[in-house]
Scaffold this active site. Structure first.
Site, PDB file in Angstrom:
ATOM      1  N   TYR A 143      17.798 -29.815   8.672  1.00 40.29           N
ATOM      2  CA  TYR A 143      17.215 -31.090   8.269  1.00 40.29           C
ATOM      3  C   TYR A 143      18.185 -32.182   8.688  1.00 40.29           C
ATOM      4  O   TYR A 143      19.293 -32.268   8.165  1.00 40.29           O
ATOM      5  CB  TYR A 143      16.980 -31.078   6.755  1.00 40.29           C
ATOM      6  CG  TYR A 143      16.377 -32.331   6.157  1.00 40.29           C
ATOM      7  CD1 TYR A 143      15.921 -33.390   6.932  1.00 40.29           C
ATOM      8  CD2 TYR A 143      16.258 -32.440   4.771  1.00 40.29           C
ATOM      9  CE1 TYR A 143      15.374 -34.521   6.356  1.00 40.29           C
ATOM     10  CE2 TYR A 143      15.703 -33.569   4.186  1.00 40.29           C
ATOM     11  CZ  TYR A 143      15.266 -34.606   4.979  1.00 40.29           C
ATOM     12  OH  TYR A 143      14.714 -35.732   4.402  1.00 40.29           O
ATOM     13  N   LYS A 171      14.055 -30.332  11.336  1.00 40.22           N
ATOM     14  CA  LYS A 171      13.249 -31.421  10.803  1.00 40.22           C
ATOM     15  C   LYS A 171      13.948 -32.719  11.194  1.00 40.22           C
ATOM     16  O   LYS A 171      15.038 -33.017  10.722  1.00 40.22           O
ATOM     17  CB  LYS A 171      13.126 -31.316   9.283  1.00 40.22           C
ATOM     18  CG  LYS A 171      12.411 -32.515   8.651  1.00 40.22           C
ATOM     19  CD  LYS A 171      12.423 -32.463   7.133  1.00 40.22           C
ATOM     20  CE  LYS A 171      11.819 -33.747   6.546  1.00 40.22           C
ATOM     21  NZ  LYS A 171      11.851 -33.756   5.068  1.00 40.22           N
TER      22      LYS A 171
END
Length: 303
Positions: A143, A171
């Site tokens: 992330y 992400k």
């Protein structure tokens, strides 16, 4: 056009995974029954999975038992084939590894991990962090949120993480759509997942395999339509829809995103509710703007 989630074999981080908001009672305790209902509702409305204990789920305010129970609740509520991708961010790598173990014990098939966020570590620190957690054996979606963590998972660093087999996807939350192309040049097999709602069209067209979505908590069917049209590069459908939704979608990347999305849920007839401290209610003018953006979307028939 085909649904990209039915036309090919998928992985747990593919498709629309909702970064779920967490319902709290008036005393700030978690309403687990309401959370389970929300997970089932998202599945019933066509979403492909949920990502509990992310930023939108206010994971930083949860104690260990609450955090573990949120994951167990999501897994128990998920129908067959519905993904649960827990966020396992922690200040220390050993803590994050334990959350990965807990996710595996609960039945999750993959996890999402921020870089270490206790301080601005260098590349060696980030690599060791992911090595420690990857030892658990679950696939890791990195992330990248340098706005909050102050550590940027640059394309060069992602290449190293992927090259060592530590991550399967990222992400991407920088908001810089150019990053996608740099990442794919350096690490062609590293999959990219849309991280902020207001760049979903651009990254889906480029080849993103999934979307960890915020506003989908309030309007799942419309955002699924947008994602599918974008992935299929059906711009005649995607562009007008994106223009209609973008005023709301951009709240996902603002500082007040948790309060804003919970308010949008309430306007759409879902349970949004309060946040835990230190988050405070939205200023009246901000609440009015979120309300107006949501009502404009609903007035056009989007749900």
């Amino acid at each position: 056009m085909s649904d990209p989630l039915t036309s090919a074999e998928t992985r747990p981080w593919h498709g629309i995974l909702v970064a779920t908001a967490l319902p709290f009672a008036d005393d700030c305790s978690i309403d687990y029954d309401a959370y389970a209902e929300h997970v089932r509702w998202l599945a019933d409305n066509g979403c492909h999975g949920v990502s509990p204990n992310g930023s939108l789920g206010e994971y930083q305010t949860l104690d260990d038992e609450e955090r573990a129970r949120v994951v167990r609740t999501a897994v128990a509520a998920a129908p067959p084939g519905f993904t649960v991708l827990p966020g396992i961010a922690a200040y220390g790598a050993l803590q994050a590894r334990r959350w990965a173990e807990q996710a595996a014990e609960a039945g999750a098939r993959a996890v999402m991990l921020l870089p270490p966020n206790a301080y601005r570590g260098g590349h060696d620190t980030v690599l060791e962090h992911y090595r420690t957690v990857a030892a658990v054996g679950l696939p890791i979606v990195a992330y990248n949120n340098p706005i909050d963590t102050r550590i940027d998972l640059t394309p060069e660093l992602l290449e190293r993480l992927h090259g060592e087999g530590l991550i399967v996807a990222v992400k991407e939350f920088t908001g810089d759509v150019r990053r996608f192309y740099e990442i794919k040049e350096l690490a062609p097999d590293l999959e990219v997942v849309v991280g902020s709602d207001d760049v979903v069209l651009e990254l889906a067209i480029a080849g993103a395999v999934g979307w960890i979505a915020g506003c989908t908590n309030a309007i799942p069917r419309a955002t699924i339509d947008l994602y599918n049209a974008s992935v299929n590069r059906d711009l005649d459908k995607a562009l007008p829809l994106y223009r209609d939704l973008h005023r709301l979608l951009r709240w996902d990347s603002k500082t007040e995103f948790v309060q804003a999305i919970k308010l949008s849920m309430a306007v759409a007839g879902r349970r949004g509710g309060r946040c835990r401290p230190p988050r405070v209610p939205l200023a009246p003018e901000v609440a009015a703007a979120v309300t107006a953006a949501t009502e404009a979307v609903l007035a056009k028939g989007y749900r």
